[in-house]
Structures are given as structure tokens and as C-alpha cells.
Design a protein around this motif. Sequence first.
Motif, short mmCIF file in Angstrom:
data_model
loop_
_atom_site.label_atom_id
_atom_site.label_comp_id
_atom_site.label_asym_id
_atom_site.label_seq_id
_atom_site.Cartn_x
_atom_site.Cartn_y
_atom_site.Cartn_z
N ARG A 136 51.58 52.01 21.75
CA ARG A 136 51.27 50.64 21.37
C ARG A 136 52.51 49.80 21.08
NH1 ARG A 136 45.90 50.27 17.71
NH2 ARG A 136 46.42 48.09 18.08
N GLY A 137 53.67 50.33 21.44
CA GLY A 137 54.89 49.57 21.23
C GLY A 137 54.96 48.34 22.12
N GLU A 138 55.52 47.27 21.58
CA GLU A 138 55.76 46.07 22.39
C GLU A 138 56.86 46.36 23.39
OE1 GLU A 138 56.72 43.05 19.58
OE2 GLU A 138 54.67 42.84 18.84
N VAL A 139 56.87 45.61 24.48
CA VAL A 139 57.83 45.85 25.55
C VAL A 139 58.72 44.62 25.71
CG1 VAL A 139 58.12 46.32 28.02
CG2 VAL A 139 56.29 47.45 26.74
N VAL A 140 60.01 44.88 25.90
CA VAL A 140 60.97 43.80 26.11
C VAL A 140 60.59 43.00 27.35
CG1 VAL A 140 63.38 43.33 26.69
CG2 VAL A 140 62.83 45.05 24.98
N PRO A 141 60.60 41.67 27.29
CA PRO A 141 60.31 40.87 28.49
C PRO A 141 61.25 41.26 29.63
CG PRO A 141 60.35 39.47 26.55
CD PRO A 141 60.85 40.82 26.10
N GLY A 142 60.67 41.41 30.82
CA GLY A 142 61.49 41.80 31.96
C GLY A 142 60.74 42.72 32.89
N PRO A 143 61.46 43.55 33.63
CA PRO A 143 60.84 44.36 34.68
C PRO A 143 59.85 45.41 34.17
CG PRO A 143 63.16 44.95 34.39
CD PRO A 143 62.93 43.68 33.64
N LEU A 144 59.93 45.78 32.89
CA LEU A 144 59.01 46.79 32.37
C LEU A 144 57.80 46.18 31.66
CD1 LEU A 144 61.62 49.35 30.94
CD2 LEU A 144 60.40 49.43 33.13
N SER A 145 57.71 44.87 31.64
CA SER A 145 56.61 44.20 30.92
C SER A 145 55.24 44.60 31.42
CB SER A 145 56.76 42.68 31.02
OG SER A 145 57.94 42.23 30.40
N ALA A 146 55.15 44.94 32.70
CA ALA A 146 53.86 45.30 33.28
C ALA A 146 53.30 46.59 32.71
CB ALA A 146 53.99 45.41 34.80
N LEU A 147 54.11 47.35 31.99
CA LEU A 147 53.65 48.62 31.44
C LEU A 147 52.80 48.45 30.19
CD1 LEU A 147 56.88 50.81 31.75
CD2 LEU A 147 55.02 50.52 33.39
N VAL A 148 52.80 47.28 29.59
CA VAL A 148 52.05 47.05 28.35
C VAL A 148 50.57 47.39 28.57
CG1 VAL A 148 51.28 45.35 26.67
CG2 VAL A 148 53.62 45.28 27.53
N THR A 187 49.23 50.18 29.45
CA THR A 187 48.94 51.18 30.47
C THR A 187 49.43 52.56 30.01
OG1 THR A 187 51.05 51.03 31.68
CG2 THR A 187 49.35 49.38 32.19
N GLU A 188 48.88 53.60 30.66
CA GLU A 188 49.34 54.95 30.35
C GLU A 188 50.77 55.18 30.81
OE1 GLU A 188 48.08 57.52 28.54
OE2 GLU A 188 46.69 55.96 27.90
N GLU A 189 51.21 54.39 31.80
CA GLU A 189 52.56 54.56 32.30
C GLU A 189 53.59 54.22 31.22
OE1 GLU A 189 55.74 55.53 34.56
OE2 GLU A 189 53.61 56.02 34.88
N LEU A 190 53.22 53.38 30.25
CA LEU A 190 54.15 53.09 29.16
C LEU A 190 54.46 54.37 28.39
CD1 LEU A 190 55.83 51.23 27.41
CD2 LEU A 190 53.77 50.68 26.10
N ALA A 191 53.45 55.19 28.13
CA ALA A 191 53.69 56.46 27.44
C ALA A 191 54.64 57.34 28.23
CB ALA A 191 52.37 57.19 27.19
N HIS A 192 54.46 57.39 29.55
CA HIS A 192 55.33 58.21 30.39
C HIS A 192 56.77 57.67 30.38
CE1 HIS A 192 51.78 60.28 31.50
NE2 HIS A 192 51.35 59.40 32.39
N GLU A 193 56.89 56.35 30.41
CA GLU A 193 58.22 55.76 30.39
C GLU A 193 58.92 56.05 29.06
OE1 GLU A 193 61.68 53.75 31.42
OE2 GLU A 193 60.04 54.55 32.66
N ARG A 194 58.17 55.99 27.99
CA ARG A 194 58.77 56.27 26.69
C ARG A 194 59.14 57.75 26.55
NH1 ARG A 194 56.99 52.82 21.63
NH2 ARG A 194 59.17 53.36 21.22
N GLU A 195 58.40 58.62 27.20
CA GLU A 195 58.80 60.03 27.24
C GLU A 195 60.14 60.17 27.94
OE1 GLU A 195 55.72 62.15 29.20
OE2 GLU A 195 54.35 62.12 27.50
N ARG A 196 60.28 59.50 29.07
CA ARG A 196 61.54 59.57 29.82
C ARG A 196 62.70 58.98 29.01
NH1 ARG A 196 57.77 58.46 34.19
NH2 ARG A 196 58.02 56.21 33.87
N GLU A 197 62.44 57.87 28.34
CA GLU A 197 63.48 57.25 27.51
C GLU A 197 63.92 58.20 26.39
OE1 GLU A 197 62.33 52.52 28.09
OE2 GLU A 197 61.68 53.57 26.28
#
Length: 251
Positions: A51-63, A65-75
Motif C-alpha cells: 500500500r505504499g505510495e509511488v513516486v510520480p514517474g515510470p513506476l506510477s502504473a504499479l499503484v 497492482t500486485e506488481e508493486l509488491a514484486h517490484e518492492r521485493e526486487r528493490e
Amino acid sequence: MSGIVSLHHPGTVLFVHAHPDDETISTGALIAELIARGSTVVLVTASRGERGEVVPGPLSALVGTEELAHERERELDRATTTLGVAQRFWLGESPARAAGLESRNYRDSGMRWVRPGLAGPADDIDDDALVAAPLDEVVGDLSHLIDLLQPSLVVSYDDGGGYGHPDHVRMHDATLAACAALGVPFAEVVPEPIVDAEWFDLGSRLGVVTDALRHYASQLTVDGTDIVHSGGQREPITTSVGLRLHENRSA
């Protein structure tokens, strides 16, 4: 019971955090310092920060979505590798899961701002959120990992969770209970110098912390020696930390 905290821990130090990026923002300099002094640093993270907010930009579309969780795992993987963390675990997954229980994900509980700098519970909380789980379950999972690792010290939030995030508070409560039951020293991170805490200035670790923070592109932007959060809030990169020790020695 409180006491003196030493950074000379030749064994294992376990850090307990609620979401990806918490470990680097609040304790990255401490992690790097301990590793430089010869400690083995291990991290357990409670949720993926869905449920974290996302910085405006190329990753904004992840808000949302389940892909946000995957991206945060990678980060998290990239940031902790940069810091030198030896092992990472997810709470609810073996070995950070009580014996006999099936694996589960604790989801980010969300938050709302009560006032600038102070968070409170979200207006809507998912059934599988960390704060919706029984405290005994969370304690049991964390205790299983602590019992396996036998760390010389466990580090997590103070009773206010740093800034009030309910997931931070939940992990403080769970860590305190687990360490007390197992007789393992617990040090809570305090946000400013106070009389019963040790204060460490670790400015020499600024470079590695900055490099680690750059991996959290979904959550923040590094601008010089500042962090700019997704909502535009700016704060200096943290290189000083206070620790207050609870001995938690069983009789």
C-alpha cells in the motif's frame, strides 16, 4: 530494563522491519556499521509494502497492482545486497513461520496521516493485513526465526513505531514479546537523543546508505544528501541513530 548498547557484536544481529525501505531509511547506517565491525546482519521484513505510495514517474502504473509488491521485493533485494545484509526473510514464510503452520503473507496495513510526521491506522484494513493478524501469531512466527538464528541482538522500532505507522508499532510489540520470551536482548531505535539511549553518529556510512536508497525508485528520490518521498516530503538521509536496550533476560 534498559542498558548500554555496544556495536561490537561478533555474532548475528537481527533487524526486524515492517516494509521494504524501512531498513535502509531508518537503520541503513547502523547496518553498514555493524557489518564493518564484523557482525553478521540478518533482516526479516513483515510485508511487501503493497500500500505504499509511488513516486510520480515510470513506476506510477504499479499503484494498486500486485506488481508493486514484486517490484518492492526486487528493490529490497538490491538495497540489502548493497548494504551487505547476509540473509533476508519474509515474516510468515519458513523459517519465519511458527512450526506446523502453512506459509502466509502479511499484507501492508496502510496508514493515514493524523498530522505532519504522525501516522495512524488506515480507514480501511484488509483481512490479511499485518495488524489484523492476532499478535500471538506474529510473535510465534518471529520467535521461530529468533530461536533458529540465536542472534546476539535484535533491533526494531520503539513503541511509537518511529512515526506511528501501525505496522511499525505491531512489529515493536511482537519483537518485544518474542525477545522477552526467549531471553534475547532487544534494542529499539529511537528517533532522537534521550537520556536512557545510546546515540551513534555514523556519517562515514553516508555513501553506502545513499547507494542503497537509490534502489528504492518506487518510493523515493535521492537528491544530494536528502530523500524526497513520494508525496514530496524531504528529509536528510539518516546517518545517526539511537538505541535503547531492553535486556529481556529470562529468569
